[in-house]
Write a protein that holds these residues in place. Structure first.
Motif, PDB file in Angstrom:
ATOM      1  N   VAL A 291       0.864  -1.169   0.000  1.00 31.94           N
ATOM      2  CA  VAL A 291       0.000   0.000   0.000  1.00 31.94           C
ATOM      3  C   VAL A 291       0.903   1.223   0.000  1.00 31.94           C
ATOM      4  CG1 VAL A 291      -1.766   1.282   1.254  1.00 31.94           C
ATOM      5  CG2 VAL A 291      -1.792  -1.224   1.279  1.00 31.94           C
ATOM      6  N   THR A 292       0.732   2.110  -0.975  1.00 29.12           N
ATOM      7  CA  THR A 292       1.596   3.289  -1.065  1.00 29.12           C
ATOM      8  C   THR A 292       0.844   4.540  -0.613  1.00 29.12           C
ATOM      9  OG1 THR A 292       0.989   3.664  -3.382  1.00 29.12           O
ATOM     10  CG2 THR A 292       2.912   2.279  -2.957  1.00 29.12           C
ATOM     11  N   ASP A 293       1.595   5.501  -0.123  1.00 25.42           N
ATOM     12  CA  ASP A 293       0.969   6.690   0.449  1.00 25.42           C
ATOM     13  C   ASP A 293       0.169   7.499  -0.568  1.00 25.42           C
ATOM     14  OD1 ASP A 293       3.087   7.688  -1.009  1.00 25.42           O
ATOM     15  OD2 ASP A 293       4.099   8.625   0.700  1.00 25.42           O
ATOM     16  N   ASP A 294       0.482   7.341  -1.860  1.00 19.48           N
ATOM     17  CA  ASP A 294      -0.269   8.090  -2.865  1.00 19.48           C
ATOM     18  C   ASP A 294      -1.586   7.419  -3.249  1.00 19.48           C
ATOM     19  OD1 ASP A 294       0.912   5.948  -4.160  1.00 19.48           O
ATOM     20  OD2 ASP A 294       1.546   7.090  -5.913  1.00 19.48           O
ATOM     21  N   GLN A 295      -1.839   6.231  -2.709  1.00 20.46           N
ATOM     22  CA  GLN A 295      -3.089   5.528  -2.989  1.00 20.46           C
ATOM     23  C   GLN A 295      -4.183   5.828  -1.965  1.00 20.46           C
ATOM     24  OE1 GLN A 295      -1.136   1.527  -3.028  1.00 20.46           O
ATOM     25  NE2 GLN A 295      -2.242   1.254  -4.958  1.00 20.46           N
ATOM     26  N   ILE A 296      -3.803   6.367  -0.817  1.00 20.76           N
ATOM     27  CA  ILE A 296      -4.741   6.502   0.291  1.00 20.76           C
ATOM     28  C   ILE A 296      -4.751   7.932   0.833  1.00 20.76           C
ATOM     29  CG2 ILE A 296      -4.647   4.082   1.001  1.00 20.76           C
ATOM     30  CD1 ILE A 296      -2.511   4.827   3.043  1.00 20.76           C
ATOM     31  N   ASP A 297      -5.830   8.262   1.535  1.00 17.04           N
ATOM     32  CA  ASP A 297      -5.971   9.583   2.143  1.00 17.04           C
ATOM     33  C   ASP A 297      -5.495   9.592   3.593  1.00 17.04           C
ATOM     34  OD1 ASP A 297      -7.353  10.962  -0.088  1.00 17.04           O
ATOM     35  OD2 ASP A 297      -8.879   9.439   0.285  1.00 17.04           O
ATOM     36  N   LEU A 298      -5.534   8.447   4.248  1.00 13.88           N
ATOM     37  CA  LEU A 298      -5.038   8.305   5.613  1.00 13.88           C
ATOM     38  C   LEU A 298      -4.893   6.835   5.928  1.00 13.88           C
ATOM     39  CD1 LEU A 298      -7.773   7.386   7.320  1.00 13.88           C
ATOM     40  CD2 LEU A 298      -8.208   9.809   7.382  1.00 13.88           C
ATOM     41  N   VAL A 299      -4.292   6.553   7.086  1.00  9.14           N
ATOM     42  CA  VAL A 299      -4.118   5.184   7.559  1.00  9.14           C
ATOM     43  C   VAL A 299      -4.995   4.996   8.792  1.00  9.14           C
ATOM     44  CG1 VAL A 299      -2.502   3.493   8.475  1.00  9.14           C
ATOM     45  CG2 VAL A 299      -1.767   5.046   6.668  1.00  9.14           C
ATOM     46  N   ALA A 300      -5.716   3.875   8.859  1.00 13.14           N
ATOM     47  CA  ALA A 300      -6.643   3.626   9.965  1.00 13.14           C
ATOM     48  C   ALA A 300      -6.482   2.202  10.484  1.00 13.14           C
ATOM     49  CB  ALA A 300      -8.079   3.848   9.517  1.00 13.14           C
ATOM     50  N   ARG A 301      -6.634   2.057  11.779  1.00 17.91           N
ATOM     51  CA  ARG A 301      -6.637   0.759  12.447  1.00 17.91           C
ATOM     52  C   ARG A 301      -7.734   0.789  13.511  1.00 17.91           C
ATOM     53  NH1 ARG A 301      -3.633   0.286   8.647  1.00 17.91           N
ATOM     54  NH2 ARG A 301      -1.507  -0.537   8.625  1.00 17.91           N
ATOM     55  N   ILE A 302      -8.309  -0.376  13.826  1.00 16.86           N
ATOM     56  CA  ILE A 302      -9.382  -0.411  14.819  1.00 16.86           C
ATOM     57  C   ILE A 302      -9.252  -1.641  15.703  1.00 16.86           C
ATOM     58  CG2 ILE A 302     -11.083  -1.691  13.432  1.00 16.86           C
ATOM     59  CD1 ILE A 302     -13.164   0.428  14.458  1.00 16.86           C
ATOM     60  N   PHE A 303      -9.591  -1.473  16.975  1.00 19.46           N
ATOM     61  CA  PHE A 303      -9.624  -2.583  17.926  1.00 19.46           C
ATOM     62  C   PHE A 303     -11.030  -3.165  17.966  1.00 19.46           C
ATOM     63  CE2 PHE A 303      -6.043  -0.081  19.420  1.00 19.46           C
ATOM     64  CZ  PHE A 303      -5.085  -1.059  19.711  1.00 19.46           C
ATOM     65  N   SER A 304     -11.113  -4.482  18.096  1.00 23.69           N
ATOM     66  CA  SER A 304     -12.404  -5.159  18.206  1.00 23.69           C
ATOM     67  C   SER A 304     -12.297  -6.266  19.243  1.00 23.69           C
ATOM     68  CB  SER A 304     -12.812  -5.739  16.853  1.00 23.69           C
ATOM     69  OG  SER A 304     -14.058  -6.389  16.932  1.00 23.69           O
ATOM     70  N   MET A 305     -13.130  -6.194  20.254  1.00 30.55           N
ATOM     71  CA  MET A 305     -13.167  -7.194  21.326  1.00 30.55           C
ATOM     72  C   MET A 305     -11.779  -7.401  21.938  1.00 30.55           C
ATOM     73  SD  MET A 305     -16.424  -8.133  21.448  1.00 30.55           S
ATOM     74  CE  MET A 305     -16.665  -9.783  22.108  1.00 30.55           C
ATOM     75  N   GLY A 306     -11.060  -6.305  22.161  1.00 31.18           N
ATOM     76  CA  GLY A 306      -9.799  -6.364  22.881  1.00 31.18           C
ATOM     77  C   GLY A 306      -8.576  -6.664  22.055  1.00 31.18           C
ATOM     78  N   ALA A 307      -8.721  -6.727  20.732  1.00 33.56           N
ATOM     79  CA  ALA A 307      -7.564  -7.022  19.879  1.00 33.56           C
ATOM     80  C   ALA A 307      -7.661  -6.180  18.609  1.00 33.56           C
ATOM     81  CB  ALA A 307      -7.520  -8.509  19.526  1.00 33.56           C
ATOM     82  N   LEU A 308      -6.514  -6.001  17.943  1.00 32.57           N
ATOM     83  CA  LEU A 308      -6.529  -5.256  16.685  1.00 32.57           C
ATOM     84  C   LEU A 308      -7.243  -6.070  15.621  1.00 32.57           C
ATOM     85  CD1 LEU A 308      -5.345  -2.530  15.535  1.00 32.57           C
ATOM     86  CD2 LEU A 308      -3.650  -3.981  14.406  1.00 32.57           C
ATOM     87  N   HIS A 309      -8.175  -5.427  14.908  1.00 36.14           N
ATOM     88  CA  HIS A 309      -8.917  -6.091  13.839  1.00 36.14           C
ATOM     89  C   HIS A 309      -7.989  -6.361  12.663  1.00 36.14           C
ATOM     90  CE1 HIS A 309     -12.047  -6.661  10.734  1.00 36.14           C
ATOM     91  NE2 HIS A 309     -12.866  -6.922  11.732  1.00 36.14           N
ATOM     92  N   HIS A 310      -8.234  -7.481  11.959  1.00 33.91           N
ATOM     93  CA  HIS A 310      -7.336  -7.842  10.860  1.00 33.91           C
ATOM     94  C   HIS A 310      -7.549  -6.989   9.623  1.00 33.91           C
ATOM     95  CE1 HIS A 310     -10.148 -10.097   8.140  1.00 33.91           C
ATOM     96  NE2 HIS A 310     -10.877 -10.084   9.234  1.00 33.91           N
ATOM     97  N   ALA A 311      -8.669  -6.277   9.559  1.00 30.81           N
ATOM     98  CA  ALA A 311      -8.919  -5.383   8.421  1.00 30.81           C
ATOM     99  C   ALA A 311      -9.559  -4.106   8.955  1.00 30.81           C
ATOM    100  CB  ALA A 311      -9.802  -6.081   7.379  1.00 30.81           C
ATOM    101  N   MET A 312     -10.864  -3.925   8.723  1.00 32.17           N
ATOM    102  CA  MET A 312     -11.608  -2.794   9.280  1.00 32.17           C
ATOM    103  C   MET A 312     -13.045  -3.240   9.485  1.00 32.17           C
ATOM    104  SD  MET A 312     -12.128   0.215  10.447  1.00 32.17           S
ATOM    105  CE  MET A 312     -10.414   0.765  10.319  1.00 32.17           C
ATOM    106  N   THR A 313     -13.591  -2.973  10.657  1.00 30.47           N
ATOM    107  CA  THR A 313     -14.989  -3.287  10.883  1.00 30.47           C
ATOM    108  C   THR A 313     -15.852  -2.453   9.938  1.00 30.47           C
ATOM    109  OG1 THR A 313     -15.302  -1.569  12.558  1.00 30.47           O
ATOM    110  CG2 THR A 313     -14.507  -3.727  13.325  1.00 30.47           C
TER     111      THR A 313
END
Length: 400
Positions: A291-313
């Motif tokens: 994933v290159t910085d020119d392909q995206i507007d920002l970077v996001a991560r999310i926690f689900s049930m106490g752990a980092l989600h493998h993608a995005m809810t």
């Protein structure tokens, strides 16, 4: 629901929706009493399991795969089906009914059509009007049909899912919170950005938002992170997980979702979700995709049930879309102080595009719709077997 050899035999369908999967039931096949229903669903999933594996049940031992869905025909004139979602705790006797699963929402329309709950055209796009009972919101699913059946195979690629499938288009109507919703308005504190004093962490700037699900949005730096981390970098780091849960629990109290941080941690592990953000950056996703910085507007991560989600809810994506469309939120700040009607963000498994329609009315921001596309597939159909005498007796249910 029938009984055979000391086991209940319950009709069910195992479905993938987006980057999640869960067991789908008809409401009429489950006990009407909430406590009895939750005991049965816990046992069906294989919870609580002190080994954390759910070997003796249908759960997959992750927050993305320990889920149940209950569907019924809707009595509402503006909806076809009612959709109730339960996040089943793996190690604790808890079914959390406090929020929606945006990923499994993609499977609700296909399930409803295939189960004969909704009439659909023989070919083309079918429309399924969904009442999301957890959060009291309407969702419109657009499902592709061919020769009288739901199309499940196709060429739509969803990062986080290994195989392409048929696109399901979702419209989350009026996703922002209202004054009579749990947690209050879209911004329950009245602010688009709050500064929280979190014990053991310090001062944390956050956007507290009700959109899709209640959520807390913070900078990656608040957790001592860069923002491009993957599951392997986070889920074995006890200190980061502790800090994330501490922020989540105290922010939930500020949102009016609990009387204490301890209560939030104990009784509502599913919501609110905590997500963290950083400006565009290049990184290798979990499958090695670059994933290159020119392909995206920002970077996001999310926690689900106490752990980092493998993608995005899915509901996290809705919240991000809403926050991106409104100036003054943490997300719009990461976007350089601008609001965007549509964005593409990077997550641990790749990229996702989302959008939201927002406008000011009488000085208040109103979001009429958030949109995104997912895929869904029926994995197995038949009966779930549940021992009649093995359900835990001390289960807790977070709303229902």
């Amino acid at each position: 629901m029938t009984q055979s050899n000391a086991q209940l035999r319950i009709p069910a369908v195992y479905m993938r929706g987006g980057t999640s999967k869960g067991v789908f039931f008809h409401a009429e096949h489950l006990p009407q009493d909430r406590a009895s229903r939750d005991k049965l669903l816990l046992r069906a999933a294989g919870s609580p399991d002190p080994y954390g594996k759910q070997i003796d049940g249908m759960g997959g031992a992750t927050s993305s795969t320990s889920k149940v869905v209950v569907i019924s025909r809707s009595a509402r004139p503006d909806c076809d089906v009612d959709y109730l979602f339960g996040a089943v705790s793996i190690e604790a006797p808890v079914v959390d009914w406090t929020g929606n699963c945006g990923n499994l929402t993609a499977a609700v329309g296909p399930f409803a059509i295939s189960e004969g709950l909704v009439q659909a055209p023989r070919d083309g796009w079918a429309t399924v009007r969904i009442w999301q009972a957890n959060i009291q919101k309407r969702i419109i699913a657009h499902v592709q049909m061919r020769d009288g059946e739901v199309m499940e195979t196709g060429d739509f690629e969803l990062d986080g899912v290994a195989f392409p499938a048929a696109e399901v288009r979702l419209e989350f109507l009026d996703p922002g919170g209202e004054d009579d919703d749990e947690g209050g308005a879209m911004f329950p504190t009245g602010n688009k950005l709050d500064a929280l004093d979190v014990p053991g962490v310090g001062r944390v700037e956050a956007t507290l938002i009700n959109a899709g699900n209640p959520a807390i949005f913070v900078d990656a730096q608040a957790l001592g992170l860069h923002g491009t981390e993957l599951q392997r970098d986070i889920n074995a780091n006890a200190e980061v997980l502790r800090k994330a849960e501490t922020i989540r629990a105290h922010a939930a109290v500020a949102m009016g979702l609990g009387t204490s941080a301890e209560e939030v941690t104990r009784n509502r592990p599913h919501t609110p979700k905590l997500a963290f953000f950083s400006p565009p950056a290049s990184y290798a996703a979990s499958n090695g995709k670059h994933v290159t910085d020119d392909q995206i507007d920002l970077v996001a991560r999310i926690f689900s049930m106490g752990a980092l989600h493998h993608a995005m809810t899915g509901t996290g994506a809705v919240g991000i879309a809403v926050a991106a469309a409104i100036p003054g939120t943490l997300v719009s700040r990461v976007l350089g102080g601008k609001s965007r009607a549509a964005i593409c963000f990077g997550h641990p498994s790749g990229m996702l595009s989302v959008g939201a329609e927002a406008q000011q009315e009488n000085g208040e921001w109103v979001v009429r719709k958030a949109v995104m596309s997912r895929t869904a597939r029926r994995l197995m159909e038949g009966f779930v077997r549940v021992p009649t005498l093995s359900a835990p007796s001390d289960n807790r249910s977070a709303q229902a």
